[in-house]
Design an enzyme around this catalytic site. Sequence first.
Site, PDB file in Angstrom:
ATOM      1  N   LYS A 238      44.538  46.503  43.067  1.00  0.00           N
ATOM      2  CA  LYS A 238      43.252  46.537  42.359  1.00  0.00           C
ATOM      3  C   LYS A 238      42.240  45.770  43.197  1.00  0.00           C
ATOM      4  CE  LYS A 238      40.707  44.658  39.638  1.00  0.00           C
ATOM      5  NZ  LYS A 238      39.299  44.421  40.088  1.00  0.00           N
TER       6      LYS A 238
ATOM      7  N   GLU B 197      46.848  32.893  45.241  1.00  0.00           N
ATOM      8  CA  GLU B 197      46.089  32.358  46.385  1.00  0.00           C
ATOM      9  C   GLU B 197      44.686  32.110  45.856  1.00  0.00           C
ATOM     10  OE1 GLU B 197      46.713  31.759  49.607  1.00  0.00           O
ATOM     11  OE2 GLU B 197      48.687  32.644  49.893  1.00  0.00           O
TER      12      GLU B 197
ATOM     13  N   CYS C  55      37.708  31.453  51.617  1.00  0.00           N
ATOM     14  CA  CYS C  55      38.368  30.402  50.830  1.00  0.00           C
ATOM     15  C   CYS C  55      38.687  29.151  51.636  1.00  0.00           C
ATOM     16  CB  CYS C  55      39.642  30.959  50.216  1.00  0.00           C
ATOM     17  SG  CYS C  55      40.759  31.620  51.466  1.00  0.00           S
TER      18      CYS C  55
ATOM     19  N   GLU D  53      34.008  24.284  43.667  1.00  0.00           N
ATOM     20  CA  GLU D  53      33.902  25.327  44.692  1.00  0.00           C
ATOM     21  C   GLU D  53      32.633  26.142  44.447  1.00  0.00           C
ATOM     22  OE1 GLU D  53      36.309  28.929  44.588  1.00  0.00           O
ATOM     23  OE2 GLU D  53      36.770  28.682  46.714  1.00  0.00           O
TER      24      GLU D  53
HETATM   25  P1  NAD Z   1      37.724  36.487  40.923  1.00  0.00           P
HETATM   26  O1  NAD Z   1      38.811  35.622  40.432  1.00  0.00           O
HETATM   27  O2  NAD Z   1      36.462  36.550  40.152  1.00  0.00           O
HETATM   28  O3  NAD Z   1      38.233  38.012  41.038  1.00  0.00           O
HETATM   29  C1  NAD Z   1      39.332  38.356  41.828  1.00  0.00           C
HETATM   30  C2  NAD Z   1      39.935  39.663  41.312  1.00  0.00           C
HETATM   31  O4  NAD Z   1      40.458  39.460  39.998  1.00  0.00           O
HETATM   32  C3  NAD Z   1      38.942  40.815  41.202  1.00  0.00           C
HETATM   33  O5  NAD Z   1      39.574  41.988  41.640  1.00  0.00           O
HETATM   34  C4  NAD Z   1      38.663  40.870  39.704  1.00  0.00           C
HETATM   35  O6  NAD Z   1      38.286  42.151  39.258  1.00  0.00           O
HETATM   36  C5  NAD Z   1      40.013  40.490  39.133  1.00  0.00           C
HETATM   37  N1  NAD Z   1      39.990  39.949  37.766  1.00  0.00           N
HETATM   38  C6  NAD Z   1      38.988  39.298  37.143  1.00  0.00           C
HETATM   39  N2  NAD Z   1      39.366  38.938  35.896  1.00  0.00           N
HETATM   40  C7  NAD Z   1      40.641  39.376  35.737  1.00  0.00           C
HETATM   41  C8  NAD Z   1      41.586  39.292  34.678  1.00  0.00           C
HETATM   42  N3  NAD Z   1      41.292  38.696  33.516  1.00  0.00           N
HETATM   43  N4  NAD Z   1      42.808  39.839  34.846  1.00  0.00           N
HETATM   44  C9  NAD Z   1      43.129  40.430  36.013  1.00  0.00           C
HETATM   45  N5  NAD Z   1      42.273  40.551  37.060  1.00  0.00           N
HETATM   46  C10 NAD Z   1      41.043  40.005  36.925  1.00  0.00           C
HETATM   47  O7  NAD Z   1      37.455  36.047  42.419  1.00  0.00           O
HETATM   48  P2  NAD Z   1      36.316  36.562  43.417  1.00  0.00           P
HETATM   49  O8  NAD Z   1      35.011  36.017  42.957  1.00  0.00           O
HETATM   50  O9  NAD Z   1      36.464  38.012  43.661  1.00  0.00           O
HETATM   51  O10 NAD Z   1      36.763  35.825  44.768  1.00  0.00           O
HETATM   52  C11 NAD Z   1      36.408  34.531  45.095  1.00  0.00           C
HETATM   53  C12 NAD Z   1      37.526  33.555  44.849  1.00  0.00           C
HETATM   54  O11 NAD Z   1      38.709  33.946  45.559  1.00  0.00           O
HETATM   55  C13 NAD Z   1      37.190  32.172  45.370  1.00  0.00           C
HETATM   56  O12 NAD Z   1      37.611  31.218  44.440  1.00  0.00           O
HETATM   57  C14 NAD Z   1      37.994  32.079  46.653  1.00  0.00           C
HETATM   58  O13 NAD Z   1      38.275  30.767  47.077  1.00  0.00           O
HETATM   59  C15 NAD Z   1      39.231  32.833  46.282  1.00  0.00           C
HETATM   60  N6  NAD Z   1      39.976  33.278  47.462  1.00  0.00           N
HETATM   61  C16 NAD Z   1      41.164  32.688  47.767  1.00  0.00           C
HETATM   62  C17 NAD Z   1      41.862  33.072  48.903  1.00  0.00           C
HETATM   63  C18 NAD Z   1      43.169  32.440  49.309  1.00  0.00           C
HETATM   64  O14 NAD Z   1      43.832  32.985  50.178  1.00  0.00           O
HETATM   65  N7  NAD Z   1      43.559  31.310  48.745  1.00  0.00           N
HETATM   66  C19 NAD Z   1      41.343  34.070  49.711  1.00  0.00           C
HETATM   67  C20 NAD Z   1      40.127  34.648  49.377  1.00  0.00           C
HETATM   68  C21 NAD Z   1      39.450  34.253  48.240  1.00  0.00           C
END
Ligand code: NAD
Length: 481
Positions: free
Chosen positions: A174, A249, A284, A385
């Site tokens: 997804k 992650e 991240c 963050e």
């Molecule tokens: P997000 O958590 O808003 O969304 C991530 C994904 O989760 C999207 O595909 C979203 O549609 C889905 N999602 C949202 N609500 C959901 C739910 N209730 N159930 C299932 N899926 C759901 O994150 P974002 O804004 O897309 O990305 C930024 C974040 O990701 C930052 O916090 C960043 O640090 C983190 N990140 C971490 C890593 C790592 O490797 N540790 C890498 C990249 C990004």
Amino acid sequence: MSEFIDGRMLIGGELVESRTANWLESVNPASEEVIGRVPAAGPQDVDAAVRAALGAFDAWAGLSMIERAQALRGYAQRLREEGKRILDIEVRDTGNTIAKLRHDITSAVRGIEYFAGLGTELKGETIPASADALHYSVRQPYGVVGRIVPFNHPILFAAKFGAPLMAGNCVVIKPSEQSPLSATVLAEIVRETLPPGVVNIVTGDGIGAGAPLVRHPLVKRISFIGSVPTGMAIQRAAAEVAVKHVSLELGGKNPMIVFPDADPDEVASNAVAGMNFGWMGQSCGSMSRILLPDSLYDAVLERVVEKAEAIVQGDPAREETGAGPMNSRAQYEKALVYIQAGIEDGARLVAGGTRPEGPEFERGYWLRPTVFADVTRQMRIFREEIFGPVMSLVRYQDVDEAIELANDVEYGLTASIWTNDLNLAMRASRDVRAGYVWVNGVSRHFLGTGFGGFKNSGIGREECFDEMLSYTETKTVHVRV
Ligand code: NAD
């Protein structure tokens, strides 16, 4: 004028629209122009994708390691060949600079090739537990894996499914609704190169598509990359319906700990590089907190400001561009809220904080690379963050305080330590609570070494053999002799 991307999902080897008949539009963050759309999947689409994955599972898991590796290498090769087409879409859909995104495609290809070579390392053990039996263990795939990924590295995270596949699983991916367009090209490549159902892609938002995937009873293994609040929501939702293996992650508020013997020029260059302004801080592992001793503070501050102000911002498709726009209105507004919070909490704004000037920046989610000085631990910009182009400079008095400040947040993803004093480097890398630590370095990922977070930054490690093991469960067998 570039072509409008009319996206499709991939379910059971077919490129399809959603059963909901709804669509999600995607905008170019540099201009706010709608550049494409993807199906807005609902629970029925997710269910069809999971069933397609399950339907493909026996045949896929029944292949030899060499056959699975061959299939994955063929897929990686097509991904490489389609790199230019993906880049063109991805730059317009994310606002990330072309040079940075090119590296993401290379990383995805290398990750697939790495795991393709590791299949026969998924070994079990023989255990001399008794004299009258042969005790051994084997590693078996979970079956269907759900992978939910964020907006910031869309193609990299969606495309790198080498670990679950080599372990014999089938997957449902997804992508993020914020930058979903490259997933359409990915769907075409997967359809051409892998058997139907082995990889399925459902586009949609978190509620419509993400949550039903997490809750699906046939999905026992979920791998999530995204924010801490969503990761926690996923753990809760998964626990409500079944016992699931969830790897996370998550976010970071990463410290760069600079010791007094470091060179201020080198520190400033690496602080600016480590803040990932080419991703507008939306990566991240970014170094968003620079911890400095009194003796270096002013020298580093002056150089950081100079370098941040020199970043050339503009069309992310141009090779020479150093920073594009932010990914979405939501991200842009979140960064503005934090800039305001920094000012209200008493930090000193020393660079950026505003929209760049000029006609090409009138529309879109543009913000100058931003630097705050005199940040202290109580401030929101120290603790939370932002996931935007906002760097904080923090002063510390002694080594103990430097490490304490580094650890004084809920996150523990990456850390960077700057010194040539071996003892100090070893001590700081031992005591910092983070999962990925560079000494005299920033940002680089090294394939084969585990990436992932301590504390609220996550559970599990990726980009290494442990990732592949995490897509298996162990069965122990006792054969009476
Ligand atoms: P997000 O958590 O808003 O969304 C991530 C994904 O989760 C999207 O595909 C979203 O549609 C889905 N999602 C949202 N609500 C959901 C739910 N209730 N159930 C299932 N899926 C759901 O994150 P974002 O804004 O897309 O990305 C930024 C974040 O990701 C930052 O916090 C960043 O640090 C983190 N990140 C971490 C890593 C790592 O490797 N540790 C890498 C990249 C990004």
